[in-house]
Structures are given as C-alpha cells and as structure tokens.
Design a protein around this motif. Structure first.
Motif, PDB file in Angstrom:
ATOM      1  N   ALA A  39       0.824  -1.211   0.000  1.00  0.00           N
ATOM      2  CA  ALA A  39       0.000   0.000   0.000  1.00  0.00           C
ATOM      3  C   ALA A  39       0.858   1.261   0.000  1.00  0.00           C
ATOM      4  O   ALA A  39       0.390   2.336  -0.386  1.00  0.00           O
ATOM      5  N   LYS A  40       2.113   1.125   0.436  1.00  0.00           N
ATOM      6  CA  LYS A  40       3.044   2.255   0.434  1.00  0.00           C
ATOM      7  C   LYS A  40       4.085   2.128  -0.676  1.00  0.00           C
ATOM      8  O   LYS A  40       5.093   2.843  -0.685  1.00  0.00           O
ATOM      9  N   GLY A  41       3.837   1.210  -1.598  1.00  0.00           N
ATOM     10  CA  GLY A  41       4.721   1.072  -2.750  1.00  0.00           C
ATOM     11  C   GLY A  41       5.994   0.306  -2.499  1.00  0.00           C
ATOM     12  O   GLY A  41       6.923   0.353  -3.320  1.00  0.00           O
ATOM     13  N   VAL A  42       6.095  -0.422  -1.394  1.00  0.00           N
ATOM     14  CA  VAL A  42       7.293  -1.201  -1.080  1.00  0.00           C
ATOM     15  C   VAL A  42       7.008  -2.675  -1.363  1.00  0.00           C
ATOM     16  O   VAL A  42       6.110  -3.269  -0.747  1.00  0.00           O
ATOM     17  N   LEU A  43       7.763  -3.262  -2.286  1.00  0.00           N
ATOM     18  CA  LEU A  43       7.606  -4.671  -2.643  1.00  0.00           C
ATOM     19  C   LEU A  43       8.911  -5.400  -2.360  1.00  0.00           C
ATOM     20  O   LEU A  43      10.002  -4.818  -2.435  1.00  0.00           O
ATOM     21  N   VAL A  44       8.799  -6.684  -2.053  1.00  0.00           N
ATOM     22  CA  VAL A  44       9.989  -7.499  -1.852  1.00  0.00           C
ATOM     23  C   VAL A  44      10.635  -7.766  -3.208  1.00  0.00           C
ATOM     24  O   VAL A  44       9.979  -8.193  -4.152  1.00  0.00           O
ATOM     25  N   GLU A  45      11.944  -7.500  -3.282  1.00  0.00           N
ATOM     26  CA  GLU A  45      12.688  -7.759  -4.509  1.00  0.00           C
ATOM     27  C   GLU A  45      13.313  -9.150  -4.411  1.00  0.00           C
ATOM     28  O   GLU A  45      14.142  -9.401  -3.529  1.00  0.00           O
ATOM     29  N   GLN A  46      12.916 -10.056  -5.331  1.00  0.00           N
ATOM     30  CA  GLN A  46      13.423 -11.417  -5.284  1.00  0.00           C
ATOM     31  C   GLN A  46      13.392 -12.042  -6.674  1.00  0.00           C
ATOM     32  O   GLN A  46      12.566 -11.624  -7.506  1.00  0.00           O
ATOM     33  N   PRO A  47      14.319 -12.972  -6.949  1.00  0.00           N
ATOM     34  CA  PRO A  47      15.396 -13.458  -6.086  1.00  0.00           C
ATOM     35  C   PRO A  47      16.641 -12.571  -6.187  1.00  0.00           C
ATOM     36  O   PRO A  47      17.216 -12.401  -7.258  1.00  0.00           O
ATOM     37  N   VAL A  48      17.022 -12.020  -5.054  1.00  0.00           N
ATOM     38  CA  VAL A  48      18.175 -11.124  -4.977  1.00  0.00           C
ATOM     39  C   VAL A  48      18.990 -11.500  -3.749  1.00  0.00           C
ATOM     40  O   VAL A  48      18.417 -11.742  -2.675  1.00  0.00           O
ATOM     41  N   ILE A  49      20.311 -11.560  -3.888  1.00  0.00           N
ATOM     42  CA  ILE A  49      21.164 -11.876  -2.743  1.00  0.00           C
ATOM     43  C   ILE A  49      22.269 -10.834  -2.618  1.00  0.00           C
ATOM     44  O   ILE A  49      22.715 -10.272  -3.623  1.00  0.00           O
ATOM     45  N   PRO A  50      22.738 -10.576  -1.394  1.00  0.00           N
ATOM     46  CA  PRO A  50      23.918  -9.728  -1.236  1.00  0.00           C
ATOM     47  C   PRO A  50      25.174 -10.575  -1.457  1.00  0.00           C
ATOM     48  O   PRO A  50      25.243 -11.730  -1.019  1.00  0.00           O
ATOM     49  N   THR A  51      26.135 -10.026  -2.139  1.00  0.00           N
ATOM     50  CA  THR A  51      27.389 -10.755  -2.372  1.00  0.00           C
ATOM     51  C   THR A  51      28.588 -10.089  -1.711  1.00  0.00           C
ATOM     52  O   THR A  51      29.634 -10.720  -1.566  1.00  0.00           O
ATOM     53  N   ALA A  52      28.451  -8.833  -1.328  1.00  0.00           N
ATOM     54  CA  ALA A  52      29.536  -8.137  -0.647  1.00  0.00           C
ATOM     55  C   ALA A  52      28.954  -7.011   0.180  1.00  0.00           C
ATOM     56  O   ALA A  52      27.927  -6.418  -0.171  1.00  0.00           O
ATOM     57  N   ILE A  53      29.618  -6.726   1.307  1.00  0.00           N
ATOM     58  CA  ILE A  53      29.177  -5.633   2.166  1.00  0.00           C
ATOM     59  C   ILE A  53      30.400  -4.981   2.789  1.00  0.00           C
ATOM     60  O   ILE A  53      31.341  -5.663   3.218  1.00  0.00           O
ATOM     61  N   GLU A  54      30.424  -3.654   2.809  1.00  0.00           N
ATOM     62  CA  GLU A  54      31.516  -2.888   3.404  1.00  0.00           C
ATOM     63  C   GLU A  54      30.929  -1.802   4.299  1.00  0.00           C
ATOM     64  O   GLU A  54      29.938  -1.160   3.935  1.00  0.00           O
ATOM     65  N   LEU A  55      31.573  -1.596   5.432  1.00  0.00           N
ATOM     66  CA  LEU A  55      31.175  -0.525   6.344  1.00  0.00           C
ATOM     67  C   LEU A  55      32.325   0.467   6.451  1.00  0.00           C
ATOM     68  O   LEU A  55      33.483   0.082   6.674  1.00  0.00           O
ATOM     69  N   SER A  56      32.020   1.727   6.263  1.00  0.00           N
ATOM     70  CA  SER A  56      33.045   2.768   6.305  1.00  0.00           C
ATOM     71  C   SER A  56      33.788   2.744   7.643  1.00  0.00           C
ATOM     72  O   SER A  56      33.208   2.476   8.699  1.00  0.00           O
ATOM     73  N   HIS A  57      35.103   3.015   7.582  1.00  0.00           N
ATOM     74  CA  HIS A  57      35.914   3.112   8.794  1.00  0.00           C
ATOM     75  C   HIS A  57      36.093   4.563   9.243  1.00  0.00           C
ATOM     76  O   HIS A  57      36.822   4.834  10.204  1.00  0.00           O
ATOM     77  N   VAL A  58      35.446   5.479   8.535  1.00  0.00           N
ATOM     78  CA  VAL A  58      35.559   6.904   8.864  1.00  0.00           C
ATOM     79  C   VAL A  58      34.529   7.259   9.932  1.00  0.00           C
ATOM     80  O   VAL A  58      33.314   7.089   9.726  1.00  0.00           O
ATOM     81  N   ASN A  59      34.996   7.712  11.078  1.00  0.00           N
ATOM     82  CA  ASN A  59      34.092   7.989  12.195  1.00  0.00           C
ATOM     83  C   ASN A  59      33.009   8.993  11.844  1.00  0.00           C
ATOM     84  O   ASN A  59      31.860   8.856  12.280  1.00  0.00           O
ATOM     85  N   SER A  60      33.334  10.002  11.069  1.00  0.00           N
ATOM     86  CA  SER A  60      32.339  11.013  10.724  1.00  0.00           C
ATOM     87  C   SER A  60      31.199  10.399   9.913  1.00  0.00           C
ATOM     88  O   SER A  60      30.053  10.845  10.010  1.00  0.00           O
ATOM     89  N   ASP A  61      31.491   9.393   9.101  1.00  0.00           N
ATOM     90  CA  ASP A  61      30.442   8.698   8.348  1.00  0.00           C
ATOM     91  C   ASP A  61      29.537   7.917   9.289  1.00  0.00           C
ATOM     92  O   ASP A  61      28.311   7.935   9.152  1.00  0.00           O
ATOM     93  N   ILE A  62      30.163   7.233  10.239  1.00  0.00           N
ATOM     94  CA  ILE A  62      29.399   6.402  11.175  1.00  0.00           C
ATOM     95  C   ILE A  62      28.513   7.263  12.060  1.00  0.00           C
ATOM     96  O   ILE A  62      27.368   6.907  12.367  1.00  0.00           O
ATOM     97  N   GLU A  63      29.016   8.407  12.470  1.00  0.00           N
ATOM     98  CA  GLU A  63      28.304   9.238  13.440  1.00  0.00           C
ATOM     99  C   GLU A  63      27.277  10.163  12.808  1.00  0.00           C
ATOM    100  O   GLU A  63      26.405  10.687  13.507  1.00  0.00           O
ATOM    101  N   ASP A  64      27.347  10.376  11.502  1.00  0.00           N
ATOM    102  CA  ASP A  64      26.428  11.286  10.825  1.00  0.00           C
ATOM    103  C   ASP A  64      25.206  10.503  10.333  1.00  0.00           C
ATOM    104  O   ASP A  64      25.321   9.686   9.419  1.00  0.00           O
ATOM    105  N   PRO A  65      24.016  10.736  10.913  1.00  0.00           N
ATOM    106  CA  PRO A  65      22.836   9.965  10.504  1.00  0.00           C
ATOM    107  C   PRO A  65      22.418  10.210   9.057  1.00  0.00           C
ATOM    108  O   PRO A  65      21.643   9.443   8.496  1.00  0.00           O
ATOM    109  N   LYS A  66      22.971  11.273   8.427  1.00  0.00           N
ATOM    110  CA  LYS A  66      22.630  11.554   7.035  1.00  0.00           C
ATOM    111  C   LYS A  66      23.577  10.866   6.053  1.00  0.00           C
ATOM    112  O   LYS A  66      23.348  10.891   4.847  1.00  0.00           O
ATOM    113  N   ALA A  67      24.639  10.253   6.566  1.00  0.00           N
ATOM    114  CA  ALA A  67      25.625   9.604   5.702  1.00  0.00           C
ATOM    115  C   ALA A  67      25.143   8.224   5.271  1.00  0.00           C
ATOM    116  O   ALA A  67      24.234   7.644   5.866  1.00  0.00           O
ATOM    117  N   TYR A  68      25.808   7.699   4.226  1.00  0.00           N
ATOM    118  CA  TYR A  68      25.516   6.360   3.695  1.00  0.00           C
ATOM    119  C   TYR A  68      26.770   5.498   3.852  1.00  0.00           C
ATOM    120  O   TYR A  68      27.487   5.252   2.882  1.00  0.00           O
TER     121      TYR A  68
END
Length: 604
Positions: A129-158
């Motif tokens: 009803a809000k336009g959100v559908l499950v995307e399938q079949p899709v899998i994650p193959t890699a994931i990285e998390l930034s090591h920069v503290n300003s990225d981690i602490e800024d809620p607007k960062a990705y």
C-alpha cells in the motif's frame, strides 16, 4: 562518506531477507515515509509450513499496526491445553486439561496459529500500500562498512556499501546500494552476521525433531487443543491449524537414521513425512492415526541453543530473529521473538533518520533485545529438558511429571506469552516515580484496559489509542475534573506543558503532534462532564478524552485508575514509547522529570 564512481542507488534502510522479522521492520518505516528496500533470495515467497504460532503480546503488536483483525479471521485460535502420560496398558492416557496460555493481563489471552506465508502476507500487503515490494530473487554478495568515524556518526551519511546480485537475470546482474542502515534478518545461517564475524555463543543439542502439517484421520479427542503427549515411544506436541489441519512436533528417537553422523545434518534420502507420521502413530497409541491425502509440509532438524554476542556493528548494521538467537520450537518463541526484535528497532531507526533522536538511541536495541535473547535461551534449556526427559510413570518415578510442566507454564507465562517482558532501566526506561502508577511497571508494555470515550460514552480499549505510528503517547490521568480544585490543576498543568520550556515545545519538532500524541483520562462519570470541559491541549480531537467509567449497559469499563495503581486524587502522567512499552511515569507536578527523560535521547 563512501562515494561510488558510478552510484546506482541510495536508500535509508536495506533489509536482507523477507521473513517475518524483515517484513516487520520494512513495514513500519515504509508507513513512516522512510525509503526502504527489502531483498530475498527465494524465487517466490514460502507458501506453507515454517513458523506458525502467534502469542498474546505479538497479537497486541499486530493490532497496533492494524493487522490483528485479519490474523484472527484467517488463523486458528486455541485456548486449552491437554496433557497425556504413559498409561497402564502401554498406551497414553490424558491426565489433565488446563488453560493453554496464562496471560492474565493479555488482551488476547490465547495463541493463534497461521502458517508463515499467511503471516508474511499481512506485512507484504501492508507494505504494498506504500509502494514497497519485496525484490526477489536477490542476494547480497559483498558488504563494506566505512571506517571513517564522521560517516558512522552522521545519521545523514551512507556508510554501508552492499553489492546485490539479481539471480533472475541471465547475465547475473549486480548493483551497488549505498545504505544508511542495513538490517540482516536472514536466518540461523545469516550471511550478514557471518560477513561481520559476529560469534554465536551456545551449543547444538542432540535432540532431533520432525515437524509435519497434515489433515489427520484419528479418534484422538484433543486434536483441536494444544496437546502435549509424553509416551514410552517419545514426545509429541499437537498444534491445531487452519481448517482441519494440525501440526505435529515430534521428538524423534535418538537411534533414528534421519541424521548423517559424519555431517550432523539431515540425511534427506532417509527422512520423509511418512516416517515422521509413523513415529507419531506409535506415540499416540491406542488412538488411531492416518492421513487424509499427503502432508502439506514437513521438515527434520536438530536444535541449536545459541545467541549472538552482538546485535549490531557500529549501530549501522543490525541483525534480528534467527540471525541472532536460535532455540527449540517447543514454546513457539521463534517468530514471536523475531518480530518483537524488529518492532523494538523500527521506531528507533525512524527517529534517527528523521533527525529527531540522537544516534545513541540505537544502542538500546541491543541492550534491550540481547538481554531478552539470553533469558530466552535459558528458558528454552529448562523447557526443552522437560520434553527430553522420560515421562513419569510407574516404571519411571523420577521422570518428568505433569506438575513440572504446569509449574513451568504458570511461572513462565509472562515470558511465553510476551506480556511480561520487561526492559531494564536505560535512557528510554526511567523507573523514577514508579509509585505514582504502581501497577504499571516501567519497562513493560502498557496494560490494556477499557475506558469510555467522553464524547460518546462508547467503550474503547486503551491499546486502540496506542497505534504504532512512531509517536510517543502521553497519557495524562487528570483525576475527577468535576471537582473544582482538580479542574484548576488541569488548567495549570496544560499551561505548563504548553510553555516554551515544556517538553512538547522543546522536543516537538515545531509541531508537537508529530512526535507526541496527548490523551487525557478523567476519573469522572460520563453524566458529570463533556469532553469540551478539559483544557484544549488535552483534546486535540474528541476521541482523545477518555473516562474511567462503566459503559451505558454497565458491562464494561471503569476501574482503570485502580488497575494502573493511580490515585484519582493525585493523577499521573504515563509516557508510552512508540513500541507500546511504558518508558516513564511521573506525578503531574514533575514535568521537569519528563523533560529530562526526553533530553536523554531526543533532539531539541
């Protein structure tokens, strides 16, 4: 901030796996206007079997999202439990019937069964009803998390980079997604958990369980009750399901060849629904058992009792459900615990993403739900032992007795039903002034009770006034405003609450109705006041004024102040968190304490 050379997409929240936990956490932010994506590796959703039992508190949570009515219509309710022990003739005999779930303050004091596909459909339809559908079949193959503290602490960062592979594309199409938060709800073998080397503490039990959903042909009289059968041939739980179907949970004999001794995994060449049903037939003697048609669903597995050491990585990547706790199915906690994990987290993510709360709020997800999971594993060890032990009989006087089962049910009712789960003191659980609402335990969920609408004298359950709309509910128990001194106090309270230094203005984001939903509950009879009598702050809508009085037929309502331990002469303010748990109570004169409570985690 990590910036891609050729970015493909950015998203607030990326959810991996569309099981009940993942869907729960996609649905709430989607309705709050948060940009959400949810992916799943299955080609199509599950259609039968899997997790099935919804307990009292989880039904209350679904009700807060507007989903309980459909569940109750489509699911199967059971209120009664039956216990069987070995009989003198080698078969089984019923020893007792009792209440299935002991939930004295539960609005829904029973369990409802619905196969997992039906539960997931509730959320899928709500999200759609809000336009959100499950995307399938899709899998994650890699994931990285930034090591920069300003990225981690800024809620607007990705700060999280995820590579997704679309399995339905001929060329194996991949895309890069940059997310503010990633949620892993991807099961006991969680890819997300393993990607960040989050350890699981606990062990694998030697219990082998078979599960089968069938329409039986039988003379067993407790088919439509929760039945616990302990026989000399093993242990079986009977769970009523939709239509004429039932589910059997069967503890298989230790000498079964269903498991490969070298790998410790199921040998699917030897396991089958027919063999599970044969075990059930032996356990249920002297009652007859055969099936109508083929089994709808079945599985065999061993039980691991484990809990993750951490639920988050830098409060940017989170895990939930089987990804962070695994246990037996005997008390039906799996799906309930998983959905409650994400119900706890969803509103916190929304507040941080909107800029309304400090990033530190997200730490309370792990502190609250990790303790619960550890308690769950400890409970499961005790509960599982009762099933694993040989039943008490003339030949085995030291075996597990029915009295032990009943004691476990009665003493653990709050935990099993979910209504007694209590979060420890923290930034969002402040037990100060507990005595002014002595029967509302700060940290536990708000107790349901019927009040009257002051405008129409129609009964309304307080839970129906606490929807999961991400707002804090401020319940102001004013006392009897037909007394002039009490009315004067109510007017003075409204003036202080609406002042610039009051918490409504300080933390209300420019229009306090976005963050706070204020309701008033008066200890006044319906013939002595109009809803317009209360100060305007306490009646933003006619439905927001309630009375602690009986309805026009004297069949319901009344006794609310007493049920909550609030003195009508003193009144109280009760702060209910967006997840329905009581976060703070305070006397009417202590508005500063409520301001300090919100200052712990909200942005001014």
């Amino acid at each position: 901030m990590i910036l891609p050379s050729s970015p493909q997409s950015f998203v607030d929240v990326l959810i991996v796996s569309a099981g009940p936990a993942g869907l729960m956490c996609a649905n709430a932010p989607a309705h709050a206007g948060i940009k959400v994506r949810i992916v799943d590796q299955k080609v199509v959703p599950v259609t039968a079997g899997h997790a099935d039992g919804i307990h009292s508190r989880t039904i209350e949570i679904l009700q807060s999202y507007g989903l309980a009515e459909r569940l109750l219509q489509e699911g199967t309710r059971f209120d009664r439990a039956a216990f069987y022990n070995p009989g003198p003739d080698g078969g089984i005999t019923r020893t007792r019937r009792t209440q299935a779930i002991f939930a004295p303050t539960g609005r829904y004091p029973y369990t409802v069964t619905r196969h997992q596909a039906g539960i997931q459909a509730l959320f899928r339809d709500s999200m759609a009803a809000k336009g959100v559908l499950v995307e399938q079949p899709v899998i994650p193959t890699a994931i990285e998390l930034s090591h920069v503290n300003s990225d981690i602490e800024d809620p607007k960062a990705y700060p999280v980079k995820v590579t997704l592979k679309h399995l339905d594309s001929a060329e194996g199409k991949s895309e890069v997604v940059y997310a503010k938060f990633v949620l892993g709800s991807d099961g006991a073998h969680s890819w997300v958990r393993k990607a960040f080397n989050i350890a699981m503490d606990g062990d694998q039990t030697d219990s082998i369980w078979g599960v089968v959903d069938i329409v039986p042909e039988t003379d067993f009289p407790d088919l439509r009750n929760w039945a616990v059968i302990q026989s000399n041939h093993g242990t079986l739980m009977n769970i009523p399901h939709e239509g004429d179907m039932v589910r059997f949970y069967i503890q298989l004999p230790p000498d079964t060849d269903f498991m490969d001794p070298e790998t410790g995994r199921v040998d699917w060449a030897k396991a089958s629904a027919e063999r599970i049903i044969e075990c059930a037939a032996r356990i249920m003697q002297p009652f007859l058992l055969s099936t109508v048609g083929e089994a709808e669903w079945w599985t065999v597995y061993t039980i691991g009792q484990r809990v993750a050491r951490s639920y988050s990585v830098q409060d940017r990547v989170f895990i939930a459900g089987d990804a962070c706790h695994t246990h037996s199915p005997k008390a039906g906690q799996g799906m309930n615990a998983s959905m409650c994990d994400r119900h706890n987290l969803a509103w916190k993510l929304v507040y941080v993403l909107r800029g309304w709360a400090k990033m530190s709020l997200l730490k309370t997800y792990e502190s609250e739900r990790l303790k619960y999971a550890r308690d769950l594993i400890e409970f499961d060890r005790k509960w599982s032992k009762l099933f694993r032990d040989k039943p008490q009989s003339e030949a085995n006087e030291d075996g597990a007795s029915q009295e032990e089962f009943l004691r476990m049910l009665e003493t653990s009712n709050g935990f099993m039903s979910g209504i007694g789960i209590r979060y420890e003191p923290s930034a969002i659980v402040d037990p100060g002034h507990q005595s002014c609402a002595s029967k509302l335990t700060v940290g536990e969920r708000m107790i349901p009770h019927d009040f009257l609408g002051a405008a129409n004298a129609i009964p309304v359950n307080i839970h129906d006034m606490l929807p999961s709309d991400t707002r804090f509910k401020i319940l102001v128990f004013l006392g009897d405003i037909s007394v002039e001194a009490t009315m004067d106090r109510a007017r003075a309270l409204a003036k202080r609450m609406d002042a610039p230094e009051g918490f409504l203005k300080r933390f209300g984001q420019g229009a306090h109705e976005k963050v706070f939903d204020v309701l008033s509950i008066c200890a006044t009879t319906n013939d002595k006041m109009d809803f317009t009598d209360v100060p305007k702050l306490f009646r933003s809508h006619w439905s927001k004024v309630l009375l602690d009085d009986q309805d026009m037929t004297d069949r319901g309502g009344g006794g609310g102040y007493e049920a909550y331990g609030i003195d009508p002469a003193e009144g109280a303010i009760v702060v209910v968190r967006p997840d329905g748990h009581v976060g703070k109570v305070a006397p009417l004169e202590h508005l500063d304490d409520i301001s300090r409570y919100f200052a712990n985690f909200l942005q001014e």
